[in-house]
Design a protein around this motif. Structure first.
Motif, PDB file in Angstrom:
ATOM      1  N   PRO A 218       0.829  -1.334   0.176  1.00  0.00           N
ATOM      2  CA  PRO A 218      -0.044  -0.134  -0.090  1.00  0.00           C
ATOM      3  C   PRO A 218       0.794   1.221  -0.089  1.00  0.00           C
ATOM      4  N   PRO A 219       0.248   2.302  -0.648  1.00  0.00           N
ATOM      5  CA  PRO A 219       1.140   3.689  -0.515  1.00  0.00           C
ATOM      6  C   PRO A 219       1.348   4.119   0.749  1.00  0.00           C
ATOM      7  N   SER A 220       2.545   4.516   0.950  1.00  0.00           N
ATOM      8  CA  SER A 220       2.958   5.280   2.317  1.00  0.00           C
ATOM      9  C   SER A 220       2.147   6.462   2.648  1.00  0.00           C
ATOM     10  N   PRO A 221       1.816   6.926   3.825  1.00  0.00           N
ATOM     11  CA  PRO A 221       1.039   8.047   4.110  1.00  0.00           C
ATOM     12  C   PRO A 221       1.831   9.170   3.820  1.00  0.00           C
ATOM     13  N   PRO A 222       1.121  10.535   3.409  1.00  0.00           N
ATOM     14  CA  PRO A 222       2.049  11.666   3.174  1.00  0.00           C
ATOM     15  C   PRO A 222       2.668  12.261   4.134  1.00  0.00           C
ATOM     16  N   PRO A 223       3.775  12.730   3.993  1.00  0.00           N
ATOM     17  CA  PRO A 223       4.721  13.279   5.289  1.00  0.00           C
ATOM     18  C   PRO A 223       3.945  14.492   6.057  1.00  0.00           C
ATOM     19  N   PRO A 224       4.240  14.585   6.954  1.00  0.00           N
ATOM     20  CA  PRO A 224       3.749  15.449   7.896  1.00  0.00           C
ATOM     21  C   PRO A 224       4.155  17.020   7.432  1.00  0.00           C
ATOM     22  N   ASN A 225       3.206  17.896   7.283  1.00  0.00           N
ATOM     23  CA  ASN A 225       3.441  19.213   6.666  1.00  0.00           C
ATOM     24  C   ASN A 225       4.161  20.228   7.911  1.00  0.00           C
ATOM     25  N   LEU A 226       5.433  20.187   7.911  1.00  0.00           N
ATOM     26  CA  LEU A 226       6.059  21.088   9.052  1.00  0.00           C
ATOM     27  C   LEU A 226       6.287  22.444   8.728  1.00  0.00           C
ATOM     28  N   ILE A 227       6.166  22.848   7.431  1.00  0.00           N
ATOM     29  CA  ILE A 227       6.385  24.124   7.324  1.00  0.00           C
ATOM     30  C   ILE A 227       5.083  24.808   7.073  1.00  0.00           C
ATOM     31  N   GLN A 228       4.795  25.911   7.589  1.00  0.00           N
ATOM     32  CA  GLN A 228       3.452  26.351   7.497  1.00  0.00           C
ATOM     33  C   GLN A 228       3.934  27.843   6.556  1.00  0.00           C
ATOM     34  N   ASP A 229       2.762  27.782   5.360  1.00  0.00           N
ATOM     35  CA  ASP A 229       2.755  28.837   4.693  1.00  0.00           C
ATOM     36  C   ASP A 229       1.819  29.863   4.888  1.00  0.00           C
ATOM     37  N   ASP A 230       1.821  31.061   4.219  1.00  0.00           N
ATOM     38  CA  ASP A 230       0.893  32.162   4.446  1.00  0.00           C
ATOM     39  C   ASP A 230      -0.645  31.524   4.651  1.00  0.00           C
ATOM     40  N   GLU A 231      -1.048  30.871   3.848  1.00  0.00           N
ATOM     41  CA  GLU A 231      -2.463  30.246   4.095  1.00  0.00           C
ATOM     42  C   GLU A 231      -2.627  29.502   5.183  1.00  0.00           C
ATOM     43  N   ASP A 232      -1.548  28.675   5.933  1.00  0.00           N
ATOM     44  CA  ASP A 232      -1.761  27.740   6.906  1.00  0.00           C
ATOM     45  C   ASP A 232      -1.489  28.248   8.305  1.00  0.00           C
ATOM     46  N   HIS A 233      -1.768  29.916   8.505  1.00  0.00           N
ATOM     47  CA  HIS A 233      -1.540  30.458   9.584  1.00  0.00           C
ATOM     48  C   HIS A 233      -2.689  30.157  10.778  1.00  0.00           C
TER      49      HIS A 233
END
Length: 118
Positions: free
Chosen positions: A83-98
């Motif tokens: 099965p495909p591996s889970p996506p890596p966690p998003n450790l960097i927050q962009d301007d839209e991820d505030h």
């Protein structure tokens, strides 16, 4: 005459076959013989009206299918892919991820207070 085998059974036991042969002999039938291994293809050849070409074709196909089923295939089916591996966690927050900052909370409270006052 007594019943020699169950009516719903698709196979006749050796005991029932022997009992039937003995009953035929007891009722005067001569030359009663039993065989435990009969080749159905050979027996069908003696029945009038059976197409021998079709019977020969069936016999060859049946033998080929039996040989293919009994011999292990060299081509094993490949195992399913992992099965495909889970996506890596998003450790960097962009301007839209505030995330809400204390300043935005303060502004929200001020707007709510002014709304009540006016």
């Amino acid at each position: 005459m007594t019943r020699l085998w169950p009516s719903r059974s698709s196979e006749v036991s050796d005991d029932a076959l022997a009992a039937a042969a003995n009953e035929l002999k007891a009722n005067g039938v001569e030359d009663v013989t039993t065989q435990t291994s009969v080749d159905p293809i050979q027996e069908l050849k003696f029945i009038p009206g059976i197409d021998t070409n079709k019977l020969r074709t069936f016999d060859n196909e049946a033998k080929a299918a039996a040989a293919a089923a009994s011999s292990p295939s060299s081509e094993q089916p490949s195992p399913p892919p992992p099965p495909p591996s889970p996506p890596p966690p998003n450790l960097i927050q962009d301007d839209e991820d505030h995330a809400p900052a204390p300043l935005s909370t303060f502004l929200l409270l001020m707007m709510t207070a002014l709304n009540f006052l006016l």
